[in-house]
Motif scaffolding. Structure first.
Motif: not given
Length: 324
Positions: A43-44, A244-246, A253-254, A259-261
């Motif tokens: 993540l940024d 998913v992460n791969a 994208g991450f 965003q809903f976690v």
């Protein structure tokens, strides 16, 4: 007896900070140290991604006792496997035989930068199997020639090699990866305390002695709510799972996928706050599943020194069954 490790997370710390954390973690009493190998952070907000192999060279010089390990590097796209073999033996020599090469099939997040596209999981497994064959052959000494579906090697040889070949660990997540890689690597790497993975690895590996090396994210701190906030800000990507992460190609994208976690979601999956017993309980799940080694990830660069102090004073003695 379980050994306990510390994660040098390149996604959340700069190179100089990582070297300092490495020295402090050894002083605190950790048994081994693992380092991620990323071109991008997840993540940024994490904000870092130094070149892991340069940092490992420096870490080898400021530590004396701890094992060092990549957790994990992908030897198929950003790096040709012949070059990974050269890097691995160099770090092993610099660290006087303390290095384990941890490898995996990679993530789009890091490998897309070389512009070759992102293969399917089946192709990535084929590529990693070829890469491990090449690396093993180079570790064995002599000139290596190889012509496969994905890689070619033309008269390669490692000129500076340790007395003993560098051990190799491979990240697995299910039946297919275990069947493919158990015979090509020495140790299992996984991030879930899954006893089934351990059993199947041993069955495929015909019970050859091997280590099972897990990793657990935590967010220790005196203020639980602040720890949950920090874990949510920096580690909410973790909930997507590796399938998913791969596949996601970048930090945007991450961010979208996570965003809903919610804060509660993160707090349920990651031990947060001052409760050391909660961390010990989470580590025990790996031990019960058959893992021999567990590396902790302390979330947040600014919290590392305080965490290492409490690890030395209280957490590591508790994990080792000593009185706090």
């Amino acid at each position: 007896m379980t050994t306990y490790g510390y994660t040098l997370m390149t996604e959340q710390s700069g190179p100089r900070e990582l070297v300092g954390h490495a020295a402090a973690a050894e002083q605190a009493g950790f048994d081994f140290e693992v380092m991620s190998d990323h071109y991008f952070p997840w993540l940024d907000e994490m904000g870092h991604a130094p070149y892991a192999w340069s940092v490992l060279g420096a870490v080898a010089q400021v530590t004396e006792r701890v094992e060092l390990m990549t957790y994990v590097t992908c030897p198929t796209m950003r790096y040709h496997p012949a070059v990974v073999a050269q890097k691995a033996v160099t770090v092993d020599l610099l660290s006087d035989g303390r290095f384990i090469l941890g490898v995996g099939a990679g993530e789009n997040l890091n490998e897309h930068v070389v512009g070759r596209g992102w293969p399917s999981a089946n192709v990535r497994h084929e590529m990693l199997a070829e890469a491990l064959t090449i690396i093993r052959s180079l570790f064995d000494g002599g000139y290596v020639n190889f012509s496969g579906a994905h890689f070619r090697v033309d008269s390669a040889k490692l000129w500076d090699t340790p007395v003993n070949p560098v051990p190799i660990g491979v990240a697995v997540s299910g039946d297919q990866s275990i069947r493919t890689f158990a015979g090509l690597a020495d140790h299992l790497i996984a991030v879930e305390p899954d006893a089934g993975l351990v059993r199947e690895w041993d069955e495929q590996d015909h019970a050859r002695p091997s280590r099972k090396i897990g990793q657990l994210p935590i967010c220790w701190g005196e203020d639980r709510e602040r720890c949950v906030d920090r874990a949510h800000e920096l580690f909410r990507w973790f909930g997507g799972g590796w399938k998913v992460n791969a596949e996601l190609p970048g930090t945007a994208g991450f961010a979208g996928a996570s965003q809903f976690v919610t804060r509660d979601d993160v707090a349920e999956s990651i031990p947060c706050g001052p409760d050391l017993d909660g961390i010990v309980k989470a580590v025990r799940e790996f031990e019960v599943a058959g893992f021999t080694d567990v590396a902790l990830v302390q979330i947040g660069d600014e919290s590392q020194r305080d965490f290492l102090a409490v690890a030395e004073r209280e957490l590591l003695p508790a994990l080792r069954g000593q009185e706090r």
